[in-house]
Design an enzyme around this catalytic site. Sequence first.
Site, PDB file in Angstrom:
ATOM      1  N   GLU A  58       0.849  -1.173  -0.080  1.00 51.40           N
ATOM      2  CA  GLU A  58       0.011  -0.060  -0.193  1.00 51.40           C
ATOM      3  C   GLU A  58       0.914   1.304   0.121  1.00 51.40           C
ATOM      4  OE1 GLU A  58      -2.999   0.214  -0.307  1.00 51.40           O
ATOM      5  OE2 GLU A  58      -3.935  -1.809   0.142  1.00 51.40           O
ATOM      6  N   CYS A 116      -2.171   9.034   2.089  1.00 48.51           N
ATOM      7  CA  CYS A 116      -1.575   8.672   0.739  1.00 48.51           C
ATOM      8  C   CYS A 116      -2.614   8.825  -0.176  1.00 48.51           C
ATOM      9  CB  CYS A 116      -1.447   7.107   0.874  1.00 48.51           C
ATOM     10  SG  CYS A 116      -2.856   6.067   1.468  1.00 48.51           S
TER      11      CYS A 116
HETATM   12  P1  NAD Z   1       8.416   4.920   4.565  1.00 48.48           P
HETATM   13  O1  NAD Z   1       8.495   4.279   3.323  1.00 48.48           O
HETATM   14  O2  NAD Z   1       9.609   5.898   4.807  1.00 48.48           O
HETATM   15  O3  NAD Z   1       8.350   4.179   5.943  1.00 48.48           O
HETATM   16  C1  NAD Z   1       7.235   3.362   6.092  1.00 48.48           C
HETATM   17  C2  NAD Z   1       7.613   2.225   7.124  1.00 48.48           C
HETATM   18  O4  NAD Z   1       8.498   1.391   6.540  1.00 48.48           O
HETATM   19  C3  NAD Z   1       8.176   2.804   8.340  1.00 48.48           C
HETATM   20  O5  NAD Z   1       7.761   1.748   9.397  1.00 48.48           O
HETATM   21  C4  NAD Z   1       9.769   2.747   8.258  1.00 48.48           C
HETATM   22  O6  NAD Z   1      10.138   2.297   9.517  1.00 48.48           O
HETATM   23  C5  NAD Z   1       9.595   1.445   7.399  1.00 48.48           C
HETATM   24  N1  NAD Z   1      10.888   1.218   6.625  1.00 48.48           N
HETATM   25  C6  NAD Z   1      11.700   2.172   6.109  1.00 48.48           C
HETATM   26  N2  NAD Z   1      12.810   1.749   5.486  1.00 48.48           N
HETATM   27  C7  NAD Z   1      12.600   0.143   5.583  1.00 48.48           C
HETATM   28  C8  NAD Z   1      13.386  -0.708   4.835  1.00 48.48           C
HETATM   29  N3  NAD Z   1      14.398  -0.480   4.125  1.00 48.48           N
HETATM   30  N4  NAD Z   1      12.880  -1.931   4.986  1.00 48.48           N
HETATM   31  C9  NAD Z   1      11.712  -2.295   5.722  1.00 48.48           C
HETATM   32  N5  NAD Z   1      10.981  -1.253   6.289  1.00 48.48           N
HETATM   33  C10 NAD Z   1      11.246   0.012   5.997  1.00 48.48           C
HETATM   34  O7  NAD Z   1       6.888   5.836   4.581  1.00 48.48           O
HETATM   35  P2  NAD Z   1       6.649   6.863   5.659  1.00 48.48           P
HETATM   36  O8  NAD Z   1       7.372   8.228   5.359  1.00 48.48           O
HETATM   37  O9  NAD Z   1       6.658   6.346   7.103  1.00 48.48           O
HETATM   38  O10 NAD Z   1       5.178   6.888   5.165  1.00 48.48           O
HETATM   39  C11 NAD Z   1       4.530   7.592   4.441  1.00 48.48           C
HETATM   40  C12 NAD Z   1       4.167   7.162   3.210  1.00 48.48           C
HETATM   41  O11 NAD Z   1       3.170   6.065   3.299  1.00 48.48           O
HETATM   42  C13 NAD Z   1       3.695   7.949   2.014  1.00 48.48           C
HETATM   43  O12 NAD Z   1       4.362   7.706   0.717  1.00 48.48           O
HETATM   44  C14 NAD Z   1       2.196   7.706   2.127  1.00 48.48           C
HETATM   45  O13 NAD Z   1       1.626   7.937   0.657  1.00 48.48           O
HETATM   46  C15 NAD Z   1       2.349   6.184   2.266  1.00 48.48           C
HETATM   47  N6  NAD Z   1       0.914   5.734   2.993  1.00 48.48           N
HETATM   48  C16 NAD Z   1       0.211   4.613   1.839  1.00 48.48           C
HETATM   49  C17 NAD Z   1      -0.952   4.239   2.559  1.00 48.48           C
HETATM   50  C18 NAD Z   1      -1.786   3.309   1.802  1.00 48.48           C
HETATM   51  O14 NAD Z   1      -2.750   2.850   2.162  1.00 48.48           O
HETATM   52  N7  NAD Z   1      -1.511   2.985   0.446  1.00 48.48           N
HETATM   53  C19 NAD Z   1      -1.545   4.623   3.896  1.00 48.48           C
HETATM   54  C20 NAD Z   1      -0.577   5.504   4.320  1.00 48.48           C
HETATM   55  C21 NAD Z   1       0.525   6.071   4.216  1.00 48.48           C
END
Ligand code: NAD
Length: 416
Positions: free
Chosen positions: A244, A278
């Site tokens: 997602e 998102c």
């Molecule tokens: P991010 O990708 O930086 O982090 C998301 C999660 O992934 C965090 O828990 C982080 O610690 C973890 N993470 C980071 N690097 C990782 C790695 N290499 N391996 C495994 N895990 C890792 O995103 P963010 O900034 O925390 O969240 C915002 C993003 O989420 C935005 O792009 C938003 O659009 C998206 N989002 C999508 C939905 C959906 O349902 N499609 C819902 C909410 C947010």
Amino acid sequence: MIIGGDWKDSSNGAVSSILDPSNNEVVAEVPRATKQDAKAAVESARTALESVGWVDIDPSKRGRLLTKLTGLVRENSDQLARLETLSEGKTLRESKGDVAWAARAFEYWAGLADKVEGETIPVPPKRLNYTLREPLGVTLHIVPWNYPIALAARSLAPAIAAGNTVVMKPSEITPLTAIMLGDLALKAGIPKGVVNIVTGSGAEVGSALVSDPQVDGIVFTGSAETGKQVMESAAKNVTRVLLELGGKNPHIVFPDADLAKAAKSVKEGIFTNAGQMCWAGSRAFIHENVYDSFVKDLVAKTRAIKVGPGTDETSEMGPLASKSRQDAVLGFVKDGLEEGASLLCGGKRPTDPRYLKVAHELAARLQVGGLAVNEYLVTFPQTPFGGYKDSGIGHENGIRSLEFYTRTKNVSINLS
Ligand code: NAD
């Protein structure tokens, strides 16, 4: 953090400070897990998966445990909402809405736990052929910071309903409500080790978890860039992924719309949760005949938003979730201005059949995973949610999302 039903510190004693983004004060310290802790959490989930108390549990009882958890989330909603606001920054009203949404997700999936059914398949005579829908196994849930409790519940609830065991890694910025959910799951009677909450950074603990071969499925919610890395790691172990990711979603305003209502929807679509969604409506296509008056109304409505700390009941918009998000948003404004943008400021249901016809035609033609007519997109636990293109793979919410959390076994018995 919670591993195997016990409260754990990080194996090297490291902690991270959780900050209130409205004043940058420390509101909590949580363990910063190591790779070793990540491994321990997955092992604990694997042990619980195969334990007598879980593998043989009556599915109706799984449902009752989720019902109990629903009740506990509702009983503790004020505290959960406060924790959410303190770390994410959103207003208390928004946090209360998210907690209510999480409770609804647990309630919805509680009712489905004993309805995960296989099928019988007609085959040539003297044979019985059927499928079993089995739990996928150990599911890993990686959650971002913008909707911490709602997104934690969105995947935790179906995973438990289908009989999986879970390792959840909340965002390092907003882990508080996930930790409390893990505690409430234990209080609801969900056996130790079924829900493990690991707090730590994505780079260290997240990447260790996604590459663990003992994980059977990964539900990742976050940015498209990280999602691609997660998919790459998962591919090495042929681990199933549900992604997602982000979106760049447009509003389309037609000239015959109720324009005041449309301006309100566009405002809410982009400024709810301080725009950190998102599915935020971050673009708007306005028909040229109404463009000027529409923009004027939208700017006036935007100027009227009261910005303040999320804990202040009069605030209509809280701060962005962290200093790094503030820097990123200021960067977007700068880029926009450099590219020639202008900075303007920081109904009725359709009764016209012609109007609805346009909406139906567009619904069939737009390349998007979801759309809403006459309001901004509202999600329910029972309606599918997922994106097209770079926005992800698979769906959360809705009965068909059970496909991800289960695997199908075909059984063929020769009766002759
Ligand atoms: P991010 O990708 O930086 O982090 C998301 C999660 O992934 C965090 O828990 C982080 O610690 C973890 N993470 C980071 N690097 C990782 C790695 N290499 N391996 C495994 N895990 C890792 O995103 P963010 O900034 O925390 O969240 C915002 C993003 O989420 C935005 O792009 C938003 O659009 C998206 N989002 C999508 C939905 C959906 O349902 N499609 C819902 C909410 C947010």
